[in-house]
Design a protein around this motif. Structure first.
Motif: not given
Length: 338
Positions: A256-265
């Motif tokens: 998921x592209x949105x998930x790929x952009x989230x978080x610092x890890x």
């Protein structure tokens, strides 16, 4: 009107083990929910991280999701999973998780369960679903770096899908990689070779999985190791790949592209932050491929990378599968909620 009593089912790790969930069950559940995601029948929020003041010992991931295609009414769920690399010193898994499921129309809690096995199986199942659509069908050599809990599901589920000639594995600690090799040999007839370095693991491999547990970024999976036709899966928490890895890829696919952009890890965090991985360079989300909106592998020589970060909807799907089996077997313990 008198308030209705509410009970929910608690499932321990032992309860879940006794249900006999198979690799095929997990892969089927994962592929179905990826298709639901591709059809827009899921709701999820990118994971959030809770990082306690613990001297860097670890952190928690909080994952939330809903799948409309499960059961008669759909199911919602929340998972909290710890990521504590030093746990091996205490004889504990590095990833311990707890899952809760809810009725999406009333908010009534349906179940509380140990989600440690769910985390392991859904990770391996997602790797397998990606490989089913993106790896060469005649892949013969699997190279896997990392021996943590998810590693076993990764390797065994890939081994179930492909007629492999060799499985190569390594990890940072010699005792860990040797034990992992023995664990695999106990369940597969495919030759398993334990080696000392990532370079040996990936040399000439058709499927390259990087699942290391680094404390700081370091290139274990080098761009030069990715040959024509390779299928690459980097998903270590901390990046273990080179910045130019995407330059040699014919296709880059994410869950998921949105998930790929989230978080610092994440293995490709630096690639997103520097713009090397962007909507322009991304080929597809896996759901688009599973539902036939975009083709997967089209040529034997394509180099394809699949980055999956662990969607909450996979946890919900496997937890619902487990709950359904538990209800049929009357397994676990019924708890009075109110």
């Amino acid at each position: 009107m008198a308030e209705q009593a509410i009970r929910l089912r608690f499932l321990s790790g032992t309860d879940i083990d006794a249900l006999g969930i198979t690799k095929e069950d997990a892969i089927g559940a994962a592929e179905s929910v990826v298709a639901a995601h591709g059809d827009g029948r899921t709701v999820f929020e990118p994971r959030t991280h809770l990082i306690p003041e613990n001297g860097g010992a670890g952190h928690f991931n909080v994952l939330r999701g809903h799948v409309s295609t499960l059961g008669e009414r759909g199911v919602s769920g929340v998972k909290v999973v710890g990521d504590f690399v030093p746990n091996y010193r205490l004889g504990l898994p590095s990833e311990l998780a707890l899952m809760t499921l809810y009725d999406p129309y009333t908010g009534v809690p349906l179940a509380i369960m140990d989600a440690t096995l769910i985390t392991e199986m859904r990770t391996g199942a997602m790797t397998a679903v990606g490989a089913k659509h993106l790896a060469r069908p005649d892949a013969k050599i699997l190279g896997h770096v990392g021996a943590r809990g998810t590693a076993f599901s990764n390797v065994t589920m890939l081994d179930a899908l492909f007629d492999l000639d060799e499985i190569r594995v390594t990890s940072r600690r010699p005792e860990s990689r040797e034990a992992f090799g023995e664990q695999l040999r106990a369940v597969t007839d495919t030759p398993v070779r334990v080696v000392a370095t990532a370079d040996e693991v990936f040399d000439g491999a058709d499927i390259l999985v990087e699942a290391s547990r680094l404390e700081k970024p370091s290139p274990l999976l080098r761009t030069a190791a990715v040959g024509p036709g390779a299928f690459v899966v980097p998903y270590g928490t901390v990046s273990a790949v080179e910045l130019d890895l995407l330059d040699v890829m014919d296709k880059v696919v994410v869950d998921d592209w949105r998930e790929s952009q989230s978080g610092r890890f994440g293995a490709l965090r630096a690639h997103v932050d520097t713009g090397r991985l962007s909507p322009e360079t991304l080929y597809a989300e896996l759901g688009e491929i599973v539902t036939g909106r975009k083709p997967g592998r089209e040529r034997p020589d394509e180099r394809i990378l699949f980055w999956h970060r662990g969607l909450s909807i996979l946890d919900v799907a496997l937890a619902h599968l487990i709950l359904t089996r538990a209800e049929a077997a009357d397994a676990g313990t019924m708890l009075r909620y109110r």
